[in-house]
Design a protein around this motif. Structure first.
Motif, PDB file in Angstrom:
ATOM      1  N   LYS A  27       0.833  -1.204   0.000  1.00  0.00           N
ATOM      2  CA  LYS A  27       0.000   0.000   0.000  1.00  0.00           C
ATOM      3  C   LYS A  27       0.871   1.259   0.000  1.00  0.00           C
ATOM      4  O   LYS A  27       0.578   2.235  -0.709  1.00  0.00           O
ATOM      5  CB  LYS A  27      -0.923  -0.003   1.222  1.00  0.00           C
ATOM      6  N   ALA A  78       2.239   1.981  -3.397  1.00  0.00           N
ATOM      7  CA  ALA A  78       1.216   2.559  -4.277  1.00  0.00           C
ATOM      8  C   ALA A  78       1.060   4.052  -4.002  1.00  0.00           C
ATOM      9  O   ALA A  78       0.909   4.865  -4.936  1.00  0.00           O
ATOM     10  CB  ALA A  78      -0.112   1.834  -4.078  1.00  0.00           C
ATOM     11  N   LEU A  79       1.131   4.439  -2.730  1.00  0.00           N
ATOM     12  CA  LEU A  79       1.059   5.857  -2.369  1.00  0.00           C
ATOM     13  C   LEU A  79       2.268   6.620  -2.912  1.00  0.00           C
ATOM     14  O   LEU A  79       2.144   7.729  -3.430  1.00  0.00           O
ATOM     15  CB  LEU A  79       0.996   6.010  -0.847  1.00  0.00           C
ATOM     16  N   LYS A 124       3.980   5.934  -5.530  1.00  0.00           N
ATOM     17  CA  LYS A 124       3.806   6.086  -6.976  1.00  0.00           C
ATOM     18  C   LYS A 124       2.846   7.231  -7.277  1.00  0.00           C
ATOM     19  O   LYS A 124       3.074   8.029  -8.194  1.00  0.00           O
ATOM     20  CB  LYS A 124       3.290   4.783  -7.581  1.00  0.00           C
ATOM     21  N   GLN A 125       1.795   7.339  -6.481  1.00  0.00           N
ATOM     22  CA  GLN A 125       0.806   8.404  -6.662  1.00  0.00           C
ATOM     23  C   GLN A 125       1.444   9.776  -6.475  1.00  0.00           C
ATOM     24  O   GLN A 125       1.089  10.738  -7.160  1.00  0.00           O
ATOM     25  CB  GLN A 125      -0.329   8.199  -5.645  1.00  0.00           C
ATOM     26  N   TYR A 126       2.388   9.872  -5.548  1.00  0.00           N
ATOM     27  CA  TYR A 126       3.057  11.144  -5.252  1.00  0.00           C
ATOM     28  C   TYR A 126       4.355  11.328  -6.043  1.00  0.00           C
ATOM     29  O   TYR A 126       5.094  12.281  -5.814  1.00  0.00           O
ATOM     30  CB  TYR A 126       3.359  11.242  -3.749  1.00  0.00           C
ATOM     31  N   ASN A 127       4.671  10.409  -6.947  1.00  0.00           N
ATOM     32  CA  ASN A 127       5.911  10.459  -7.733  1.00  0.00           C
ATOM     33  C   ASN A 127       7.164  10.385  -6.858  1.00  0.00           C
ATOM     34  O   ASN A 127       8.185  10.989  -7.179  1.00  0.00           O
ATOM     35  CB  ASN A 127       5.954  11.722  -8.605  1.00  0.00           C
ATOM     36  N   HIS A 182      -1.376  15.447   2.958  1.00  0.00           N
ATOM     37  CA  HIS A 182      -0.127  15.051   2.286  1.00  0.00           C
ATOM     38  C   HIS A 182       0.462  13.841   2.997  1.00  0.00           C
ATOM     39  O   HIS A 182       0.359  13.717   4.217  1.00  0.00           O
ATOM     40  CB  HIS A 182       0.887  16.193   2.299  1.00  0.00           C
TER      41      HIS A 182
END
Length: 554
Positions: free
Chosen positions: A146, A149-150, A152-155, A179
Motif C-alpha cells: 500500500k 502505491a502511495l 507512486k501516486q506522489y511520484n 499530504h
C-alpha cells in the motif's frame, strides 16, 4: 486509583495521570501554555514521539529544541512544512532537502528548477499558513504494498527504489494535512510546533533558517559560506551524474554486483582531487607551509600521507610536523569551566615554540622536534633532527591549523591551507538527509574500538565535547582555507555497518546512550552490506577506520 499511574517528569516533579495517556497530553498538563516548546520525550533512555501512551510508572524527560534529539525533531518538522508548502504551490516540482550550510538547511528543486526570489516569499507565506492551521501530524505503519502505491501516486520514485531494496513488511508513513511522506525519525505532533523560521534566498535554492544553540535559540544571522557551498554542490553534482544521490540507487548497485565499479570510481575521484591539490601547491614557489585542519574522523591523517605522496611525484620532499608534540606542560594547560583540562584550546599549544621552529625550518636551519609525553604530561626531547630547504614544504596537521593565531609568525603568502571534512555525498531520499556528524561519529566509533581501546559507550561519552570543540575551534575558520576536500566516500556506510552494528547492540537501555545507539542502528538498516572489503584499496581514507591501510597512522 487502579487506572492512575505516577510519572516523574524531569525538572517538574511527580504527577498522577490516567493510565494510557499520550505524552502530548502529559506535556499539556505539566507545561500548560508552554507545551508546544516540547517536541518529543525520553523514557528509559529511549526517544519517543509525543503520540506514545504511558502505561506504567516511569521517569520522563521532555525534549525541547535545546536537546540534540529535540533539535532534530524541529528541523525534520520544519522540513516537512517546507515540502508541503512547495507541493501545494509547485505540484510539478520535486523538493530536495540537501544539507546544512552554517545555521541554515539548504533545499532546492530537482531537474534544474531554481527558486526565484518571489517564489521564496510565496513559500514563506504558505509555510506560515500551514503552521497557523496547526495540522495534526499522524504517523502510522502501512503495509509495504500500500505504501509503494502511495509513493507512486506522489511520484516518490526515490522512495520506491529504496524500499524495493529493503525487506520490510510495513513502512512508517506520515500524514499531514492531506499530504503523505516518510521521514527518518520522529516529527512533532502538529505543524504548529515549529512557528519560528525564516527562508533566505540562496540561488538556485533556499536556506531554511531556525533557532539553534549557536544563535542562542533566536533566528540566526546569515553567514556566507561560499567555499563550503561549492564543495557541497560539486559532491551533489557528482552523485547525480553517477546516479548515486540516494541510498536506494547505492543499494541497487550492491545487489546487482556493480559496487566494485562504484568503489573504483570513488577512490579514483579522491586520488585525482589530491593530485590536483599537490599540483596547485607546486605551481606556487612561495608556498612552504601546508596547513591541514578538519573535524574529528575526517581522515586528515590518511589525506596528509596521500598528499605527501603526490608532492613527491612532483619532485618535492615534504616533512610532517605533529602539533600534538607541541602541547604545553600539563600544569600550563587551560581549564574548562568544570576544572578539567581543555586540550582542545589553542592555548594548550606552545605557539611561540611552534612558530619559532617553523621559522627556523623555513630559513633552512636544523631543529630538534619536541616529543610530548602524554603519560607524564611533559614536553621532552625527541632526538629527531629535521631540516628542509626552501624547495620542499612542511606539512602541519591539527585542529587549529586554519586559525591564523597558530602560525602568526609566518607570512600568509607562504601558507597553503586545506580544510577536510566528510561531507556526506548521498541522502536517504529527496526528503531525508544524512547528517555529516552521524557519518563521522560512525567512523570514530569503528576506529576507536580498533585502535584506541575505547568501546562505543566511551566514544559516545566523548562526542559532545568533541563537537563543542569543533564548533569553537574548527568551523569558524573553515572559510579561511585555500581549498576544501570532501573525504566522504559514497559507499562507506555500507562497509562501516557490519563493523559498528555489534558495538551498538552491546549498549542496553540502562545506558544514557541507548537512544543514540538505537537511532544509529535504525539509520543503518537502510543500507545493504558490502561484504567484500578486498576491493577497497589500502590507501583509501576508509582504511584509516576499518584497518589494513599501508600507511603508518595509528
Amino acid at each position: 486509583m487502579a487506572n492512575k499511574i505516577k510519572l516523574n517528569v524531569d525538572g517538574e516533579g511527580e504527577i498522577l495521570v490516567e493510565k494510557g495517556m499520550v505524552l502530548k497530553d502529559v506535556s499539556k498538563l505539566v507545561f500548560e501554555e508552554d507545551y508546544k516548546k516540547y517536541l518529543g520525550a525520553k523514557i528509559n533512555n529511549e526517544v519517543f514521539n509525543l503520540s506514545k501512551s504511558v502505561e506504567e510508572n516511569t521517569d520522563i524527560s521532555f525534549l525541547d529544541i535545546g536537546d540534540v534529539d529535540g533539535y532534530r525533531i524541529y528541523t525534520r518538522t520544519i522540513s516537512a512544512v517546507f515540502i508541503i508548502a512547495c507541493g501545494e504551490l509547485f505540484p510539478e516540482r520535486t523538493v530536495r532537502i540537501e544539507h546544512f550550510l552554517g545555521e541554515g538547511l539548504y533545499a532546492t528543486f530537482e531537474k534544474g528548477y531554481s527558486i526565484t526570489f518571489r517564489e521564496v516569499e510565496k513559500i514563506q507565506e504558505k509555510m506560515e499558513e500551514i503552521v497557523k492551521e496547526d495540522f495534526p501530524i499522524v504517523r502510522e505503519k502501512v503495509p509495504k504494498e500500500k505504501a509503494m502505491a502511495l509513493f507512486k501516486q506522489y511520484n516518490y520514485y526515490d522512495k520506491i527504489r529504496l524500499f524495493n531494496t529493503l525487506d520490510r513488511e510495513e513502512i512508517d508513513v506520515y500524514s499531514i494535512g492531506g499530504h503523505i511522506d516518510t521521514y527518518h525519525g520522529f516529527l512533532a505532533p502538529s505543524t504548529g510546533y515549529v512557528d519560528t523560521f525564516k527562508l533566505k534566498y540562496y540561488y538556485p535554492g533556499v536556506l531554511i533558517m531556525f533557532p539553534s544553540m549557536n544563535s542562542n535559540y533566536q533566528l540566526p544571522e546569515f553567514r556566507e559560506l561560499k567555499k563550503l557551498s561549492k564543495v557541497f554542490k560539486e559532491a551533489n553534482d557528482w552523485g547525480d551524474i553517477l546516479d548515486l544521490a540516494y541510498v536506494g540507487s547505492l543499494n541497487e548497485k550492491i545487489i546487482d554486483g556493480g559496487i566494485a565499479e562504484v568503489i573504483r570510481i570513488s577512490e579514483a575521484f579522491h586520488e585525482k582531487k589530491i593530485a590536483n591539490i599537490a599540483d596547485k601547491i607546486c605551481e606556487d614557489e612561495d608556498i612552504h607551509l601546508i596547513l591541514i585542519a578538519g573535524p574529528s574522523s575526517s581522515g586528515k591523517t590518511t589525506f596528509s600521507k596521500r598528499l605527501a605522496v603526490q608532492l613527491k611525484v612532483n619532485g618535492k620532499r615534504p616533512i610532517s610536523i605533529s602539533v600534538d608534540d607541541y602541547f604545553v606542560d600539563r600544569e600550563k594547560t587551560p581549564l574548562n569551566e568544570d576544572g578539567t583540562y581543555d586540550f582542545e584550546s589553542i592555548d594548550a599549544i606552545d605557539l611561540e615554540r611552534l612558530n619559532k621552529d617553523l621559522v627556523s625550518l623555513l630559513e633552512g636551519k636544523e631543529i630538534e622536534l619536541p616529543k610530548f609525553n602524554f603519560i607524564t604530561g611533559k614536553s621532552e626531547k625527541s632526538g629527531k633532527i629535521v631540516k628542509v630547504d626552501k624547495d620542499h614544504p612542511i606539512i602541519v596537521e591539527g585542529i587549529h591549523s586554519l586559525n591564523p593565531k597558530m602560525t602568526n609568525y609566518i607570512p600568509e603568502k607562504n601558507k597553503y591551507k586545506i580544510y577536510i571534512s566528510a561531507l556526506t555525498q548521498l541522502n536517504i531520499d529527496a526528503h531525508n538527509r544524512i547528517p555529516t556528524t552521524d557519518t563521522r561519529l560512525i567512523r570514530r566509533i569503528v576506529r576507536d574500538i580498533k585502535y584506541r581501546g575505547n568501546d562505543a559507550t566511551r566514544t559516545l561519552e566523548m562526542w559532545a565535547g568533541v563537537r563543542k570543540g569543533e564548533e569553537k575551534n574548527i568551523f569558524p575558520f573553515q572559510e579561511e582555507a585555500d581549498i576544501m576536500f570532501d573525504s566522504a566516500l559514497v559507499y562507506e556506510l555500507s562497509v562501516l555497518k557490519k563493523h559498528i552494528k555489534p558495538l551498538l547492540e552491546e549498549i542496553d537501555s540502562s545506558s544514557i546512550y541507548y537512544g543514540e545507539a538505537k537511532k544509529l542502528l535504525k539509520f543503518l538498516e537502510y543500507f545493504k552490506d558490502i561484504e567484500d572489503e578486498g576491493i577497497i584499496p589500502p590507501n583509501s581514507i576508509l582504511r584509516e577506520f576499518i584497518g589494513k591501510t599501508y600507511f603508518d597512522i595509528h
